[in-house]
Enzyme design. Structure first.
Site, PDB file in Angstrom:
ATOM      1  N   ASP A  51      -1.244  -0.898   9.006  1.00 57.80           N
ATOM      2  CA  ASP A  51      -0.729   0.317   9.632  1.00 57.80           C
ATOM      3  C   ASP A  51      -1.359   1.571   9.035  1.00 57.80           C
ATOM      4  OD1 ASP A  51       1.045  -1.133  11.258  1.00 57.80           O
ATOM      5  OD2 ASP A  51       2.566  -1.179   9.679  1.00 57.80           O
ATOM      6  N   TYR A 109       0.048  -9.576   0.353  1.00 60.63           N
ATOM      7  CA  TYR A 109       0.121  -8.128   0.158  1.00 60.63           C
ATOM      8  C   TYR A 109       0.641  -7.825  -1.242  1.00 60.63           C
ATOM      9  CZ  TYR A 109      -0.440  -6.915   5.140  1.00 60.63           C
ATOM     10  OH  TYR A 109      -0.922  -6.733   6.415  1.00 60.63           O
TER      11      TYR A 109
END
EC number: 5.4.99.12
Length: 259
Positions: A51, A109
């Protein structure tokens, strides 16, 4: 011919990975640079779309071309056409059955929190700042409730377009390195804003605003409104992708920075 590339980028100046009209994205910059080297239009596929503001130390992409170039053309050459905040880290020629997204078995992540009362001037971006003291042991206890296969509706944005909210978290580790807290989370795949919503919820536990068991209650509620706020994007890094060993892709240090 199909090639895989390892890409790293600072997401601060980009509206995410995916190419869009009228905004600057990482995919757009990379495709333009590759197209210059190939002298033909190149389109890429990534392992996981990030994002706005999110970083990567080992995003994996693939592209197809009939143009023969030395490996250094796809690394050093492409980097000369990229802005300083995007770089190719490695290249490997792969079989046509390799797919950056669909061949991946897990994504990893890391979320970095600078945990001191006052903000840092040197590290003014690339990390998140929390001035409240965080207890990493409480956060780890809460994170343990998320392990395994669950419906993660409570941790996805209302705009998430995935047909199913079921995901499998393989590990979720909370560690402290001096003034930095690192939330390291690996899953088969992630929902939109899932990592940042998990981190935002764990921070409530770390501040003793909620008990670790509250994470299980949030998970079972299947309601985004009961979870914590979405953590800021700048502390989030896409750090690794797992693929079957037969593809023999290079493995990079996870990072970021000294971590």
């Amino acid at each position: 011919m199909r090639y895989a590339l390892g890409i790293e980028y600072d997401g601060k100046n980009y509206c995410g990975w995916q190419r869009q009209n009228n905004v600057i994205t990482v995919q757009e910059k990379l495709e333009k640079a590759l197209s210059k080297i190939a002298d033909e239009k190149i389109e890429v596929v990534c392992a996981g779309r990030t994002d706005t503001g999110v970083n990567a130390t080992n995003q994996v992409i693939h592209f197809d071309t009939e143009k023969k170039r030395k490996d250094t053309a796809w690394t050093l050459g492409v980097n000369t056409h990229l802005p300083s905040d995007v770089a190719v880290a490695w290249v490997k020629k792969v079989d046509d059955d390799f797919h950056a997204r669909f061949s991946a078995t897990a994504r990893n992540y890391r979320y970095i929190i600078y945990n001191k009362p006052l903000r840092s001037a040197i590290l003014s971006h690339g990390i998140s700042h929390c001035h409240f003291a965080l207890d990493e042991n409480l956060m780890q206890q809460g994170a343990d409730y998320l392990l395994g296969k669950h419906d993660f509706t409570s941790f996805r944005t209302v705009h998430c377009q995935s047909h199913s909210a079921v995901r499998t978290i393989k590990h979720c580790r909370v560690t402290r390195q001096g003034d930095y807290l690192v939330v390291d989370i690996k899953a088969n795949a992630f929902l939109h804003h899932m990592v940042r919503n998990v981190v935002g919820s764990l921070m409530r536990v770390g501040q003793s605003q909620e008990t670790p068991h509250w994470m299980k209650e949030v998970l079972l509620a299947k309601n985004r409104c009961v979870a914590g706020v979405t953590a800021p994007p700048e502390g989030l890094y896409f750090v690794d992708v797992d693929y079957p060993e037969n593809f023999e892709l290079p493995k990079s240090r996870l990072g970021p920075l000294f971590l």
